[in-house]
Motif scaffolding. Structure first.
Motif, short mmCIF file in Angstrom:
data_model
loop_
_atom_site.label_atom_id
_atom_site.label_comp_id
_atom_site.label_asym_id
_atom_site.label_seq_id
_atom_site.Cartn_x
_atom_site.Cartn_y
_atom_site.Cartn_z
N PRO A 4 0.82 -1.22 0.00
CA PRO A 4 0.00 0.00 0.00
C PRO A 4 0.85 1.27 0.00
N GLN A 5 0.30 2.32 -0.58
CA GLN A 5 0.93 3.62 -0.59
C GLN A 5 -0.09 4.67 -0.16
N PRO A 6 0.33 5.76 0.50
CA PRO A 6 -0.62 6.83 0.81
C PRO A 6 -1.12 7.48 -0.48
N VAL A 7 -2.43 7.63 -0.57
CA VAL A 7 -3.06 8.21 -1.76
C VAL A 7 -3.73 9.51 -1.35
N ALA A 8 -3.35 10.62 -2.00
CA ALA A 8 -3.95 11.92 -1.71
C ALA A 8 -5.34 11.99 -2.31
N LEU A 9 -6.33 12.31 -1.50
CA LEU A 9 -7.71 12.32 -1.96
C LEU A 9 -7.95 13.40 -3.03
N ASP A 10 -7.29 14.53 -2.90
CA ASP A 10 -7.47 15.59 -3.90
C ASP A 10 -7.04 15.11 -5.28
N GLU A 11 -5.91 14.42 -5.34
CA GLU A 11 -5.45 13.89 -6.63
C GLU A 11 -6.39 12.80 -7.14
N LEU A 12 -6.89 11.96 -6.24
CA LEU A 12 -7.78 10.87 -6.62
C LEU A 12 -9.07 11.42 -7.24
N LEU A 13 -9.68 12.40 -6.60
CA LEU A 13 -10.92 12.97 -7.13
C LEU A 13 -10.67 13.66 -8.47
N ALA A 14 -9.57 14.40 -8.58
CA ALA A 14 -9.28 15.10 -9.83
C ALA A 14 -9.10 14.12 -10.99
N ALA A 15 -8.39 13.02 -10.75
CA ALA A 15 -8.15 12.05 -11.82
C ALA A 15 -9.44 11.35 -12.24
N ALA A 16 -10.27 10.97 -11.26
CA ALA A 16 -11.52 10.27 -11.58
C ALA A 16 -12.48 11.17 -12.34
N ILE A 17 -12.58 12.43 -11.94
CA ILE A 17 -13.46 13.37 -12.64
C ILE A 17 -12.96 13.63 -14.05
N ASP A 18 -11.66 13.73 -14.20
CA ASP A 18 -11.09 13.98 -15.53
C ASP A 18 -11.38 12.81 -16.47
N ARG A 19 -11.30 11.58 -15.97
CA ARG A 19 -11.58 10.40 -16.80
C ARG A 19 -13.05 10.31 -17.19
N SER A 20 -13.91 10.99 -16.43
CA SER A 20 -15.34 10.95 -16.70
C SER A 20 -15.80 12.10 -17.60
N ARG A 21 -14.89 12.91 -18.05
CA ARG A 21 -15.23 14.14 -18.79
C ARG A 21 -16.02 13.83 -20.06
N VAL A 22 -15.55 12.86 -20.84
CA VAL A 22 -16.19 12.57 -22.13
C VAL A 22 -17.63 12.12 -21.93
N ALA A 23 -17.85 11.20 -20.97
CA ALA A 23 -19.20 10.70 -20.71
C ALA A 23 -20.11 11.83 -20.24
N ALA A 24 -19.58 12.73 -19.39
CA ALA A 24 -20.40 13.83 -18.88
C ALA A 24 -20.76 14.82 -20.00
N GLU A 25 -19.79 15.16 -20.85
CA GLU A 25 -20.06 16.10 -21.92
C GLU A 25 -21.03 15.52 -22.94
N ALA A 26 -20.98 14.20 -23.16
CA ALA A 26 -21.89 13.57 -24.13
C ALA A 26 -23.34 13.71 -23.69
N LYS A 27 -23.59 13.76 -22.38
CA LYS A 27 -24.97 13.89 -21.89
C LYS A 27 -25.27 15.28 -21.36
N SER A 28 -24.33 16.21 -21.52
CA SER A 28 -24.50 17.58 -21.01
C SER A 28 -24.77 17.58 -19.51
N VAL A 29 -24.07 16.71 -18.80
CA VAL A 29 -24.19 16.62 -17.35
C VAL A 29 -22.96 17.29 -16.72
N GLU A 30 -23.19 18.14 -15.73
CA GLU A 30 -22.10 18.83 -15.06
C GLU A 30 -21.69 18.07 -13.80
N VAL A 31 -20.42 17.75 -13.70
CA VAL A 31 -19.89 17.09 -12.51
C VAL A 31 -19.27 18.16 -11.62
N VAL A 32 -19.85 18.35 -10.43
CA VAL A 32 -19.44 19.41 -9.51
C VAL A 32 -18.68 18.79 -8.34
#
Length: 388
Positions: A222-250
């Motif tokens: 195990p390694q320490p995982v920074a939550l800020d980085e985790l949330l930013a990466a997951a939201i970024d990977r979801s960008r295409v799916a969100a834009e395709a449905k015009s859904v805003e991820v806040v």
């Protein structure tokens, strides 16, 4: 008092404090050395040296079942809490071996952590060393048990899921052949054939991902995982799916929280929750992602304003291949594996995932993981995006 006198007094006080601090440090070192010497006197010759070379979990306990020596593997597996064994079931095997003056062996299922329901499947062996000491050896069989369960279920689940798109591909191919002279029908059947092929590819990809996740244990290294980085990466990977449905991820406010585990797997789990929320949200809707800590437990929540989940389906949404509304799942491209992948990743990290939902109001999925201390050297932060 003159300035020169004040300076002199300050220097004397500083020197005195330095002397006191040095004495305290030397005394602490002396106590540590004395404790080590006492430990070596309690253990038979060569035992400490042998145990320190082992990669497997091993613990030596005294007559009161206090830990005299524990290998790094025993610490990382969570067998030891301070100078005590963390699991009373293991302590019972040790007491049995000591009382019988002969080795004892037991197959145990232990709780993995303070949060969640994940378990460790271990083989415990306890053998007396002299009059009161007991040597405890533990074999972690969790991976073998998990893989055996996967093997039992894999054929049945996969054959059930693949037969629908495979059958559809065959029927559509026949329809294409019979409609060769009708261009409009050819285009129609070709479009449906492409959709079924895409669904088949999606199922196959998620089956492969699921098998890989079940074969890995992120808490081995195990390694320490920074939550800020985790949330930013997951939201970024979801960008295409969100834009395709015009859904805003806040995203909620930033934090300095950390969890322990595999960053790539945790990103996959959170990404799956966000994409699931986007898929079941109406066009122009919002998906909220936030994190907080309560009593040493980090809670990461993903909320949507979608169709919600019926009460009868809430208990089964994390089952492999389960879809509460198959018709709606086909329209959203669901395979029934996304939430199951989330569950297994989180449980392998010693946590759990929960869901709240009301039909017509939306759903909130919450990942709960033990909080971890921040690493000594902070890693460079990625550029974070507050909105998608």
């Amino acid at each position: 008092m003159r300035t020169a006198d004040l300076v002199l007094v300050a220097l004397l006080l500083g020197a005195a404090m330095g002397v006191v601090f040095t004495v305290l440090v030397q005394a602490a070192r002396a106590r540590a050395a004395a404790a080590t010497a006492v430990l070596e006197q309690h253990l038979p010759d060569g035992v400490a040296a042998v145990l320190q070379t082992l990669d497997e979990p091993a613990v030596v306990l005294d007559g009161s079942t206090s830990v005299l020596l524990a290998t790094d593997a025993a610490q990382s597996l969570g067998l030891v809490a301070g100078r005590l064994l963390a699991h009373p079931e293991v302590a019972a095997v040790v007491d049995d071996a000591r009382g019988a003056h002969e080795p004892r062996r037991a197959e145990l299922v232990l709780r993995r952590g303070a949060v969640g329901t994940a378990s460790l499947h271990v083989t415990v062996r306890a053998a007396p060393l002299g009059v009161s000491l007991v040597l405890l050896l533990v074999e972690d069989r969790s991976d073998a048990v998990r893989l055996e369960a996967v093997r039992r279920d894999f054929v049945a689940n996969v054959s059930h899921e693949l037969k629908t798109p495979i059958g559809a591909v065959g029927l559509l191919a026949e329809a294409l052949d019979s409609a060769a002279d009708d261009p409009s029908q050819v285009r129609r059947f070709a479009g449906r054939l492409t959709a079924e092929a895409g669904r088949l590819a999606s199922i196959t990809r998620e089956i492969i991902d699921f098998s890989r996740i079940q074969a890995r244990d992120p808490l081995h290294e195990p390694q320490p995982v920074a939550l800020d980085e985790l949330l930013a990466a997951a939201i970024d990977r979801s960008r295409v799916a969100a834009e395709a449905k015009s859904v805003e991820v806040v995203r909620g406010k930033r934090s300095a929280l950390h969890v322990l585990g595999d960053e790539a797997l945790l990103t996959t789990a959170l990404h799956n929750l966000i994409v699931n929320a986007v898929q079941y949200s109406p066009p122009g809707g919002h998906v909220g992602v936030g994190a907080r800590v309560r009593d040493g437990v980090v809670e990461i929540s993903v909320s949507d304003q979608g169709v919600g989940i019926a009460d009868d389906d809430l208990e089964r949404v994390f089952e492999r291949f389960y879809r509460g509304d198959p018709a709606r799942s086909r329209s959203t491209g669901g395979t029934g594996l996304g939430l199951s992948i989330v569950k297994h990743i989180v449980e392998n990290h010693g946590g759990d995932v929960r869901v709240w939902s009301r039909v017509g109001r939306g759903s909130t999925f919450t990942i709960r993981l033990p909080e971890a201390a921040a690493p000594d050297a902070a890693r460079p932060r990625r550029r974070e995006r507050e909105r998608v």
